[in-house]
Design a protein around this motif. Structure first.
Motif, PDB file in Angstrom:
ATOM      1  N   GLU A 109       0.828  -1.209   0.000  1.00 13.40           N
ATOM      2  CA  GLU A 109       0.000   0.000   0.000  1.00 13.40           C
ATOM      3  C   GLU A 109       0.864   1.261   0.000  1.00 13.40           C
ATOM      4  OE1 GLU A 109      -3.778   1.892   2.486  1.00 13.40           O
ATOM      5  OE2 GLU A 109      -2.845   0.002   3.118  1.00 13.40           O
ATOM      6  N   LEU A 110       1.947   1.256   0.796  1.00 12.77           N
ATOM      7  CA  LEU A 110       2.835   2.410   0.809  1.00 12.77           C
ATOM      8  C   LEU A 110       3.540   2.606  -0.540  1.00 12.77           C
ATOM      9  CD1 LEU A 110       4.456   2.034   4.354  1.00 12.77           C
ATOM     10  CD2 LEU A 110       2.910   3.863   3.597  1.00 12.77           C
ATOM     11  N   GLU A 111       3.966   1.492  -1.161  1.00 11.03           N
ATOM     12  CA  GLU A 111       4.615   1.605  -2.469  1.00 11.03           C
ATOM     13  C   GLU A 111       3.649   2.162  -3.512  1.00 11.03           C
ATOM     14  OE1 GLU A 111       6.028  -2.294  -3.194  1.00 11.03           O
ATOM     15  OE2 GLU A 111       7.753  -2.122  -1.843  1.00 11.03           O
ATOM     16  N   GLU A 112       2.404   1.733  -3.442  1.00  5.13           N
ATOM     17  CA  GLU A 112       1.427   2.273  -4.381  1.00  5.13           C
ATOM     18  C   GLU A 112       1.146   3.744  -4.104  1.00  5.13           C
ATOM     19  OE1 GLU A 112       0.387   0.903  -7.016  1.00  5.13           O
ATOM     20  OE2 GLU A 112       1.482  -0.942  -6.596  1.00  5.13           O
ATOM     21  N   ALA A 113       1.228   4.134  -2.850  1.00  2.00           N
ATOM     22  CA  ALA A 113       1.053   5.551  -2.537  1.00  2.00           C
ATOM     23  C   ALA A 113       2.205   6.380  -3.108  1.00  2.00           C
ATOM     24  CB  ALA A 113       0.956   5.732  -1.020  1.00  2.00           C
ATOM     25  N   VAL A 114       3.423   5.830  -2.990  1.00  6.60           N
ATOM     26  CA  VAL A 114       4.567   6.532  -3.586  1.00  6.60           C
ATOM     27  C   VAL A 114       4.395   6.658  -5.094  1.00  6.60           C
ATOM     28  CG1 VAL A 114       7.043   6.360  -4.052  1.00  6.60           C
ATOM     29  CG2 VAL A 114       6.168   5.882  -1.762  1.00  6.60           C
ATOM     30  N   GLY A 115       3.975   5.549  -5.724  1.00  7.24           N
ATOM     31  CA  GLY A 115       3.767   5.605  -7.168  1.00  7.24           C
ATOM     32  C   GLY A 115       2.649   6.541  -7.562  1.00  7.24           C
ATOM     33  N   HIS A 116       1.593   6.572  -6.733  1.00  6.09           N
ATOM     34  CA  HIS A 116       0.454   7.444  -7.044  1.00  6.09           C
ATOM     35  C   HIS A 116       0.861   8.919  -7.016  1.00  6.09           C
ATOM     36  CE1 HIS A 116      -3.719   8.845  -7.127  1.00  6.09           C
ATOM     37  NE2 HIS A 116      -3.390   9.669  -6.140  1.00  6.09           N
ATOM     38  N   ILE A 117       1.724   9.291  -6.079  1.00  3.95           N
ATOM     39  CA  ILE A 117       2.094  10.701  -5.936  1.00  3.95           C
ATOM     40  C   ILE A 117       3.244  11.081  -6.875  1.00  3.95           C
ATOM     41  CG2 ILE A 117       3.062  12.400  -4.339  1.00  3.95           C
ATOM     42  CD1 ILE A 117       1.478  11.073  -2.103  1.00  3.95           C
ATOM     43  N   HIS A 118       4.262  10.235  -6.956  1.00  2.00           N
ATOM     44  CA  HIS A 118       5.475  10.612  -7.686  1.00  2.00           C
ATOM     45  C   HIS A 118       5.485  10.119  -9.132  1.00  2.00           C
ATOM     46  CE1 HIS A 118       7.990  12.324  -4.416  1.00  2.00           C
ATOM     47  NE2 HIS A 118       7.128  11.642  -3.653  1.00  2.00           N
ATOM     48  N   LEU A 119       4.743   9.085  -9.434  1.00  2.51           N
ATOM     49  CA  LEU A 119       4.707   8.568 -10.804  1.00  2.51           C
ATOM     50  C   LEU A 119       3.312   8.657 -11.391  1.00  2.51           C
ATOM     51  CD1 LEU A 119       6.954   5.386 -10.351  1.00  2.51           C
ATOM     52  CD2 LEU A 119       7.634   7.678 -11.075  1.00  2.51           C
ATOM     53  N   GLY A 120       2.491   9.485 -10.811  1.00  4.80           N
ATOM     54  CA  GLY A 120       1.146   9.658 -11.316  1.00  4.80           C
ATOM     55  C   GLY A 120       1.048  10.818 -12.288  1.00  4.80           C
ATOM     56  N   PRO A 121      -0.137  11.327 -12.498  1.00  6.70           N
ATOM     57  CA  PRO A 121      -0.335  12.419 -13.461  1.00  6.70           C
ATOM     58  C   PRO A 121       0.440  13.679 -13.108  1.00  6.70           C
ATOM     59  CG  PRO A 121      -2.431  11.399 -12.880  1.00  6.70           C
ATOM     60  CD  PRO A 121      -1.410  10.845 -11.938  1.00  6.70           C
ATOM     61  N   HIS A 122       0.672  13.912 -11.818  1.00  6.28           N
ATOM     62  CA  HIS A 122       1.372  15.127 -11.403  1.00  6.28           C
ATOM     63  C   HIS A 122       2.872  14.918 -11.259  1.00  6.28           C
ATOM     64  CE1 HIS A 122      -2.518  16.992 -10.749  1.00  6.28           C
ATOM     65  NE2 HIS A 122      -2.888  15.957  -9.985  1.00  6.28           N
ATOM     66  N   GLY A 123       3.326  13.695 -11.439  1.00 10.06           N
ATOM     67  CA  GLY A 123       4.749  13.420 -11.331  1.00 10.06           C
ATOM     68  C   GLY A 123       5.468  13.723 -12.639  1.00 10.06           C
ATOM     69  N   GLY A 124       6.774  13.832 -12.565  1.00 11.03           N
ATOM     70  CA  GLY A 124       7.586  14.130 -13.731  1.00 11.03           C
ATOM     71  C   GLY A 124       8.741  13.174 -13.844  1.00 11.03           C
ATOM     72  N   PRO A 125       9.509  13.287 -14.926  1.00 16.93           N
ATOM     73  CA  PRO A 125      10.635  12.357 -15.107  1.00 16.93           C
ATOM     74  C   PRO A 125      11.702  12.501 -14.033  1.00 16.93           C
ATOM     75  CG  PRO A 125      10.685  14.125 -16.737  1.00 16.93           C
ATOM     76  CD  PRO A 125       9.371  14.231 -16.052  1.00 16.93           C
ATOM     77  N   GLU A 126      11.794  13.684 -13.418  1.00 14.90           N
ATOM     78  CA  GLU A 126      12.813  13.839 -12.376  1.00 14.90           C
ATOM     79  C   GLU A 126      12.481  13.037 -11.129  1.00 14.90           C
ATOM     80  OE1 GLU A 126       9.616  16.844 -12.089  1.00 14.90           O
ATOM     81  OE2 GLU A 126      11.036  16.272 -13.668  1.00 14.90           O
ATOM     82  N   SER A 127      11.211  12.614 -10.970  1.00 18.59           N
ATOM     83  CA  SER A 127      10.821  11.824  -9.792  1.00 18.59           C
ATOM     84  C   SER A 127      11.147  10.353  -9.958  1.00 18.59           C
ATOM     85  CB  SER A 127       9.323  11.983  -9.526  1.00 18.59           C
ATOM     86  OG  SER A 127       8.993  13.344  -9.284  1.00 18.59           O
ATOM     87  N   VAL A 128      11.391   9.909 -11.193  1.00 22.72           N
ATOM     88  CA  VAL A 128      11.600   8.481 -11.423  1.00 22.72           C
ATOM     89  C   VAL A 128      12.868   8.017 -10.717  1.00 22.72           C
ATOM     90  CG1 VAL A 128      11.975   6.719 -13.190  1.00 22.72           C
ATOM     91  CG2 VAL A 128      10.362   8.585 -13.608  1.00 22.72           C
ATOM     92  N   GLY A 129      13.919   8.786 -10.841  1.00 21.53           N
ATOM     93  CA  GLY A 129      15.156   8.408 -10.165  1.00 21.53           C
ATOM     94  C   GLY A 129      15.014   8.394  -8.661  1.00 21.53           C
ATOM     95  N   GLU A 130      14.256   9.340  -8.110  1.00 18.87           N
ATOM     96  CA  GLU A 130      14.043   9.369  -6.664  1.00 18.87           C
ATOM     97  C   GLU A 130      13.310   8.122  -6.191  1.00 18.87           C
ATOM     98  OE1 GLU A 130      15.032  11.382  -4.277  1.00 18.87           O
ATOM     99  OE2 GLU A 130      16.246  12.495  -5.705  1.00 18.87           O
ATOM    100  N   VAL A 131      12.293   7.716  -6.935  1.00 14.74           N
ATOM    101  CA  VAL A 131      11.552   6.512  -6.558  1.00 14.74           C
ATOM    102  C   VAL A 131      12.453   5.285  -6.666  1.00 14.74           C
ATOM    103  CG1 VAL A 131       9.587   5.043  -7.158  1.00 14.74           C
ATOM    104  CG2 VAL A 131       9.359   7.547  -7.215  1.00 14.74           C
TER     105      VAL A 131
END
Length: 943
Positions: free
Chosen positions: A855-877
């Motif tokens: 659930e926490l991993e999906e929350a991270v993906g929802h916020i950082h790799l979702g519609p409002h996320g950008g390519p700069e967040s991929v490395g952070e995740v």
């Protein structure tokens, strides 16, 4: 010693009185010579030797009104002198009458026109008077105020009359000197031309034998050449040929300097008449010899004359035969050396050398003398950028010289030409019709047309030195009414595939028809025309890959095609099509990442300058269609038997760099499943590409190319199947699931807690023992086992912050999707490492809560790799190191419909985050490309 006794001539007033009296009485009056000549002669001598030469003497003489009686005396002297044998061309017929009318009265004696051509020289008294008066006038005319007053008083016409009537060398010398001084004023110069002085000065050049007189005449002609109109008039009246003949006679050093200075002025903006006369007068050979004169002034003036003459095509072959090519090249090489002069002094020499390239015979001399290296040095010099268009246009002359083209290619011409296509250099300066190549001279015989064979014969005779110029060969030799031969057509270029839409083949308006003999009127001939013509010639070689299929050359061509303000030249499109259709260029396109560059620049609209910064430059439909056509050409070559062998050899036996480049390029140019599966999957090409991601990039756009290549390969592997996205636990923020932990909270909880967890911060969190013990094996052993905590009502939870503990308490009491998992997740743009989200994930693993971890991993993906996320967040995740998040990052990066720039930036972030540990990233990308879940069932990843 006693001081010298003062004389009457020491007084300026006395001298002016004698001069005024002589001007009023006339030289031929009835007064006694002994009592009248001596005072006038003494006065003139004193004026010349003492009064005028003294400091400020000329100004005092003018202020006291001395110029008026001096000019009146000259008018009477001109009227009293012998008349010429005949009026020269351009002279004023009534010059004597107008001169006498300006004085008080005409002198008695025979009319000037009645004197025979064999009239004796003027009497000694008149000659002496003229010598002194002209010397005084010439000295006075060295100052501007006196020149203006002489012109206002009409003093030019008497001087022209004396020049016409009195043929004594000393008189001609002083008259020419006075006219030369007067010609320093533009207004006076025009009046001297109008008075007919030029033919008389030209006549003096051939009649006079005295060196001083010739120098004065030459100087006068030089000062009269003060404007293009006056220079043309001098040349048309035959002033150049006598100067050239005098120069050929090897005169004394002073006269030589005067001659080269005069020829330098007359050759500025060299006209056809000037070049013809200088050639017919035999001046080319002496000029070339004088280029090595020990005196700097003579040497530099001579070199500039030779440079000026190059503007006339008719004289360039003869100039080359005389050694002018070697002289100009040597001087330009010297001035470009470390101790040479500045760019301004090089400009006329650069122009001359470029013009010499228009004739075949001079091109051969220039090539043998090292001129190609010199021209290439100019192209490499950024300080010479203003001359680059002219140099490139000159190199077009070597279009069919195979040896010269090979040498130019070895010197690195192709990258320089590609840089010229979109450079900031200005247009090539327009040259007149007279500067056109003399290999194909224009015919100027008005009476009859000259046959083509005669034109060729005449050009050969002039180029080989058997004739000094066109005038040496009579047009009567030419057969009459022989039609000129048709112009040579442009060499046919290999037929290229269809270039796409019509707009790409629409030529721009040509600049000047006939600018290049190799360009037809249908082709555009703009600033880039010469460079494209040379590149087209290089592309017609059997194997042009070494020169044209390189990074700089392809970048220059693509920058021109995509950056042209109007439709690009069809020649540029044919070059690209010719290269992609040539099997010999296939390996070069692979090694240089050329195919990937074509796709990125034309199809995706991403130029090297656009990476990694994002710039708004959408790909045009025409460019996209052109790129797809070029890639299709490469596909045809790659899937041929020759191409399959070449690609297999590169992938299996090439250098490490070539193997990586081949693996990256294959998805762009291979469409046969049997081919790309064998090379990329069976023979390890895909793993080779993935393992190269974390090594130093072999190309500035390598990661962009790699991301695009992996995306293309994914579409080849699963053309209709969308990669399965993870089935996330519902995290709908608008309608979250009911919270089961909330009844235990607040000052008056609905359900009474029977247990509290104590955090390090001292915060107590309520809980129910039974619900917590059943949620996890860890808490079952802790709360219901034999540990002491099973009997405690306040159980400590060490190493846990309140934000990280909050989702754990919710999960222990059965909350799924209530939104508590979103609490510790920082917003996009903030680091995840060291955050409360990482702490919560570690705690979930420590407390054996796999559901909460997911659930926490999906929350991270929802916020950082979702519609409002950008390519700069991929490395952070990715840095969190969670296997499911790693797979999520790979799917986000290579997902269908992803922006190419974002995909590439995301891959850059993944590579940076992975560091030296490339294994997890390689496996994740491999799984996404193959369309399988990591650790799940599916195709084998052993590829």
């Amino acid at each position: 010693m006693a001081a010298a006794k003062p004389t009457l001539t020491d007084s300026l007033s006395f001298c002016l009185a004698q001069l005024t009296a002589a001007a009023g009485e006339g030289l031929g009056g009835g007064k006694d010579t002994a009592t009248n000549e001596t005072p006038l002669g003494r006065a003139l001598l004193a004026l010349r030797t003492r009064h005028v030469k003294a400091a400020g003497g000329i100004e005092r003489f003018r202020a006291r009104g001395g110029l008026r009686p001096l000019l009146a005396l000259l008018r009477r002297a001109a009227a009293a002198g012998p008349a010429p044998s005949q009026a020269g061309p351009g002279s004023a017929p009534s010059s004597v009458e107008s001169a006498t009318s300006a004085g008080s009265a005409p002198s008695p004696g025979p009319a000037p026109s009645a004197v025979a051509s064999s009239a004796p020289s003027p009497p000694a008294r008149l000659r002496k008077t003229l010598d002194l008066a002209l010397s005084i006038l010439a000295n006075c005319c060295t100052e501007g105020a006196c020149r203006a007053e002489v012109r206002r008083l009409g003093g030019i016409l008497p001087l022209v009359t004396i020049l016409q009537c009195v043929k004594t060398d000393s008189i001609q010398n002083r008259t020419a000197r006075a006219l030369g001084n007067l010609a320093m004023e533009p207004e006076s110069c025009g009046d001297i031309h109008s008075a007919g002085a030029v033919p008389l000065l030209v006549e003096s050049l051939t009649a006079c034998q005295d060196s001083q007189c010739l120098q004065s005449v030459v100087r006068a002609l030089r000062n009269l050449a003060d404007s293009p109109q006056h220079r043309l008039a001098l040349a048309q009246r035959g002033a150049v040929r006598p100067l050239a003949e005098l120069l050929a006679a090897a005169p004394d050093p002073a006269l030589t300097l005067a001659l080269v200075r005069a020829l330098l002025e007359l050759s500025r903006g060299c006209s056809r008449a000037c070049a013809e006369q200088l050639s017919l007068g035999g001046g080319l050979g002496p000029l070339v010899s004088l280029a090595s004169h020990p005196k700097k002034a003579v040497r530099e003036a001579t070199i500039l004359i030779l440079a000026n003459l190059c503007a006339q095509g008719l004289v360039r072959p003869a100039l080359g035969n005389a050694g002018g090519v070697e002289v100009l090249l040597g001087e330009l090489r010297r001035r470009r050396g470390p101790n040479g002069a500045g760019p301004a002094s090089q400009q006329p020499l650069v122009r001359a050398v470029c013009l010499l390239c228009r004739e075949a015979i001079n091109r051969a001399r220039l090539r043998d003398a090292g001129g190609l290296e010199l021209l290439m040095g100019l192209l490499r010099d950024p300080r010479a950028s203003d001359w680059h268009p002219r140099v490139v246009a000159a190199l077009v002359g070597f279009l069919y010289d195979t040896g010269a083209l090979g040498r130019l290619q070895a010197l690195g011409l192709v990258p320089l030409l590609a840089g010229q296509l979109c450079g900031d250099a200005g247009d090539e300066e327009e040259e007149g019709r007279e500067a056109a190549s003399w290999d194909f001279p224009e015919e100027r015989t008005p009476e009859r047309a000259e046959a083509g064979s005669f034109r060729s014969l005449r050009s050969w005779l002039i180029s080989e030195g058997y004739a000094a110029g066109p005038g040496d060969i009579s047009p009567d030799w030419s057969p009459e009414r022989c039609p000129p031969p048709p112009p040579p057509p442009e060499p046919a270029e290999p037929t290229s595939p269809t270039l796409g839409p019509t707009s790409l083949r629409t030529p721009r308006m040509p600049r000047t028809p006939g600018r290049s003999p190799a360009a037809t009127s249908e082709e555009p001939w703009g600033r880039e025309g010469p460079a494209l013509l040379l590149l087209s010639r290089f592309s017609q070689a059997p194997d042009p890959s070494g020169a044209l299929v390189t990074g700089p050359a392809l970048c220059g061509l693509l920058a021109y095609v995509t950056g042209s303000p109007g439709p690009p030249s069809p020649r540029a499109l044919r070059i690209l099509a010719r290269l992609t259709c040539n099997p010999a260029c296939l390996e070069a396109f692979v090694r240089s990442y050329g195919a990937a560059l074509l796709r990125a620049w034309l199809v995706l609209g991403v130029a090297p300058d656009d990476w990694p910064t994002l710039r708004a430059r959408p790909a045009r439909r025409q460019h996209r269609e052109l790129g797809e056509m070029l890639l299709q050409n490469l596909t045809v070559q790659a899937e041929s038997p020759f191409g399959v062998g070449a690609l297999t050899h590169l992938l299996l036996s090439g250098s490490p760099e070539d193997r990586v480049a081949c693996a990256l390029t294959l998805p762009f140019i291979c469409r046969k499943p049997s081919l790309w599966r064998r090379l990329l999957l069976d023979q390890g090409g895909l793993r080779l590409l993935l393992s190269a991601l974390t090594r130093p990039a072999p190309h500035p756009l390598f990661l962009f190319f790699a991301a695009d290549s992996l995306s293309c390969l994914q579409s080849l592997v699963s053309p209709t199947v969308t990669p399965a996205l993870p089935s996330p636990i519902p995290l709908d923020l608008d309608s979250p699931s009911p919270c089961l932990y909330e009844p235990l909270l607040g000052p008056a909880p609905i359900l009474a807690p029977d247990l509290h967890f104590l955090l390090d911060s001292g915060l107590r969190l309520p809980a129910q023992r039974a619900a917590s013990a059943t949620a996890s094996p860890f808490f079952r052993a802790l709360l219901a086992g034999s540990f002491a905590e099973a009997q405690m009502d306040l159980v400590p939870l060490r190493g846990l912050s309140p934000s990280a503990a909050w989702p754990i308490l919710h999960h222990l009491h059965g909350c799924r999707g209530c939104g508590a998992a979103l609490g510790p997740i920082p917003p996009p743009g903030q680091p995840l490492l060291g955050s409360e989200a990482e702490e919560a994930l570690e705690a979930a693993g420590r407390f054996l809560l796999p559901g909460l971890e997911e659930e926490l991993e999906e929350a991270v993906g929802h916020i950082h790799l979702g519609p409002h996320g950008g390519p700069e967040s991929v490395g952070e995740v990715f840095r969190l190191g969670r296997p499911r998040l790693v797979a999520h990052c790979a799917r986000w990066t290579l997902g269908p419909g992803q922006c190419p720039r974002k995909r590439a930036l995301a891959l850059v972030g993944l590579v940076e985050a992975a560091g030296e540990e490339a294994g997890p990233l390689t496996e994740a990308l491999l799984a996404v490309v193959m369309g399988v879940e990591m650790g799940g069932k599916g195709s084998s990843l052993d590829c």
